[in-house]
Design a protein around this motif. Structure first.
Motif, short mmCIF file in Angstrom:
data_model
loop_
_atom_site.label_atom_id
_atom_site.label_comp_id
_atom_site.label_asym_id
_atom_site.label_seq_id
_atom_site.Cartn_x
_atom_site.Cartn_y
_atom_site.Cartn_z
N ILE A 65 0.74 -1.44 -0.17
CA ILE A 65 0.00 0.02 -0.22
C ILE A 65 0.66 1.36 0.28
CG2 ILE A 65 -1.46 1.14 1.07
CD1 ILE A 65 -2.56 -1.58 2.87
N ILE A 66 1.11 2.23 -1.38
CA ILE A 66 1.49 3.43 -0.70
C ILE A 66 0.60 4.58 -0.65
CG2 ILE A 66 0.98 3.47 -3.60
CD1 ILE A 66 3.73 5.17 -3.39
N GLY A 67 0.70 5.39 0.14
CA GLY A 67 -0.71 6.31 0.64
C GLY A 67 -1.28 5.24 2.08
N TYR A 68 -0.75 6.01 3.05
CA TYR A 68 -0.91 5.63 4.48
C TYR A 68 -1.88 6.84 5.49
CZ TYR A 68 -1.92 1.56 8.07
OH TYR A 68 -2.11 1.11 8.52
N GLY A 69 -2.81 7.03 4.32
CA GLY A 69 -3.89 8.00 4.71
C GLY A 69 -4.99 7.44 5.22
N GLY A 126 -0.91 -10.41 4.97
CA GLY A 126 -0.02 -9.90 4.59
C GLY A 126 0.14 -8.16 4.56
N TYR A 127 0.75 -7.44 4.50
CA TYR A 127 1.00 -6.15 3.58
C TYR A 127 1.63 -5.07 4.12
CZ TYR A 127 -2.04 -3.15 7.14
OH TYR A 127 -2.08 -2.79 8.13
N ARG A 128 2.51 -4.29 3.82
CA ARG A 128 3.53 -3.04 3.81
C ARG A 128 3.24 -2.01 3.36
NH1 ARG A 128 6.12 -7.66 2.03
NH2 ARG A 128 6.62 -6.89 0.23
N ALA A 129 3.17 -1.70 3.88
CA ALA A 129 2.94 0.11 3.82
C ALA A 129 3.84 1.51 3.69
CB ALA A 129 2.11 0.63 4.14
N ILE A 138 10.86 2.32 -1.00
CA ILE A 138 9.95 1.90 -2.23
C ILE A 138 10.16 0.33 -2.84
CG2 ILE A 138 9.10 2.13 -4.57
CD1 ILE A 138 8.12 4.15 -3.26
N PRO A 139 11.06 -0.32 -2.92
CA PRO A 139 11.63 -1.00 -3.18
C PRO A 139 11.84 -1.83 -1.84
CG PRO A 139 13.70 -0.06 -3.75
CD PRO A 139 12.64 0.78 -2.88
N GLU A 140 12.05 -1.96 -0.34
CA GLU A 140 11.18 -2.80 0.12
C GLU A 140 9.58 -3.14 0.60
OE1 GLU A 140 11.22 -2.98 5.41
OE2 GLU A 140 12.53 -1.51 3.82
N THR A 168 7.24 7.32 -9.54
CA THR A 168 8.60 6.45 -8.77
C THR A 168 8.68 5.32 -8.75
OG1 THR A 168 7.64 9.08 -7.65
CG2 THR A 168 8.58 7.22 -6.04
N LEU A 169 7.37 4.78 -9.28
CA LEU A 169 6.55 3.14 -8.80
C LEU A 169 7.11 2.53 -9.80
CD1 LEU A 169 3.19 2.71 -7.17
CD2 LEU A 169 4.93 2.61 -5.51
N ARG A 170 7.51 3.06 -10.92
CA ARG A 170 7.26 2.01 -12.23
C ARG A 170 8.80 0.85 -12.13
NH1 ARG A 170 8.62 0.86 -17.19
NH2 ARG A 170 7.20 0.93 -18.03
N PRO A 171 9.96 2.34 -11.97
CA PRO A 171 11.57 1.03 -11.44
C PRO A 171 11.23 0.19 -11.89
CG PRO A 171 11.45 3.95 -12.02
CD PRO A 171 10.24 3.67 -11.59
#
Length: 350
Positions: free
Chosen positions: A5-9, A25-28, A44-46, A69-72
């Motif tokens: 999850i990118i964005g933890y609002g 399971g999830y990471r943010a 981001i890689p993690e 930012t995510l694409r690479p």
């Protein structure tokens, strides 16, 4: 399954609670949010390492920048999905940045932190099929169904048109009433205002980025607001034209469209449902009185009030009755567990 999850609002946190409940399971990752340590990614890689689904939960205006930012760091086996309340612009951004190289799909969960906190059901999600990645919608459907959601497929344009005339207009009217001080903190209000009052409360808590997003990021919201204002203006003019003494047969009358026109069967069905619900409430009142009698009888006999064995027997019997009648026994069990809780409260309040 692992979800990134990118964005933890507010919505990112709410989604995290759903994932926890489903055992997923999830990471943010969010540079401005307080993320619980077990779920916090340091980079981001993690964040993306080993994730099957990548949920972009950022405001729509930031979508293009975040995707770049995510694409690479993305891999072709990872599915990227957004959760914005509008769909045309996020889909355009994903198409421009991810294109045919990386799978993506636009989605809109039709629930938020407040509805989750109130345990509202069913939870529904709109998924916009992506012709560039035909399997993406199927994967998104499977993901949300695992969270207990119902999935509706709709094109981005179709979604935004519907949202413009429902979601956006509802918030527009509610915020107007809020800013005008209508119905705020009144000691009483008619039943007809209660649903709108709840919407006003939602707007009061979400009037920041969400209100702005559904009004300015939806390409059809401006047209919907303009049509509403025109209709309200016409109604206002008709009301102004009615003379103050308006009680004579010659007084012009406003014609309001009948909501039930052409649907007598629906109206009759609703009346039967209301009647049946009234009977159910009356039966609950009778059951509460019987529960109070039971506790008095137990007290006289010196028996303990909690009786787990009896409750297990009650549940098993009701499940059997449900099966005989072709009903979902799990659903009926949920209802009767609620009835048992109600009866316990009634026993102690009597």
């Amino acid at each position: 399954m692992t979800v990134a999850i990118i964005g933890y609002g507010r919505f990112g946190r709410a989604l995290g609670s759903l994932l926890d409940a489903a055992g997923i399971g999830y990471r943010a990752w969010d540079t401005t949010a307080d993320i619980p340590a077990p779920h916090r990614a340091g980079s981001i890689p993690e964040l993306l390492a080993g994730a099957e689904q990548v949920v972009v939960a950022v405001p729509v205006p930031r979508m293009h920048e975040v995707l770049q930012t995510l694409r690479p760091h993305l891999k072709p086996e990872q599915l990227v999905l957004d959760v914005g309340s509008v769909k045309v612009k996020p889909v355009q951004a994903m198409n421009e940045v991810l294109g045919t190289k990386l799978p993506w799909v636009g989605t809109h969960p039709l629930f938020g932190p407040l509805s989750l906190a109130m345990a509202e059901r069913p939870l529904r999600v709109v998924v916009s099929p992506n012709p560039l990645h035909p399997d993406a919608a199927r994967q998104a459907r499977a993901f949300f169904e695992r969270l207990g959601c119902e999935v509706i497929e709709q094109t981005p344009e179709g979604h935004d048109r519907i949202m413009a005339h429902t979601h956006a207009l509802t918030f527009f009217v509610a915020k107007g009433m809020l800013d005008a001080g209508s119905g705020v903190d009144v000691p009483f209000a008619p039943a007809s205002f209660k649903a709108l009052s709840r919407t006003i409360d939602i707007v009061r808590s979400d009037a920041g980025h969400l209100f702005t997003a559904i009004q300015h990021e939806n390409p059809f919201a401006h047209e919907a607001r303009r049509h509403l204002l025109q209709a309200l203006g016409a109604i206002h003019q008709e009301l102004e034209a009615i003379p103050p003494e308006a009680a004579t047969p010659d007084t012009p009358r406003m014609e309001l469209p009948a909501l039930e026109t052409g649907m007598p069967e629906l109206l009759e069905t609703r009346e039967h449902i209301d009647q049946l619900d009234r009977e159910l409430v009356e039966l609950l009142a009778r059951r509460a009185e019987l529960a109070r009698r039971a506790i008095r009888a137990k007290a006289e006999a010196g028996q303990p009030v909690p009786d787990p064995a009896r409750e297990d027997e009650v549940i098993a019997t009701r499940r059997a009755w449900a099966t005989e009648l072709g009903l979902d026994p799990d659903g009926v069990e949920s209802i009767f567990r609620a009835v048992l809780r109600f009866s316990r409260r009634a026993q102690h309040s009597g």
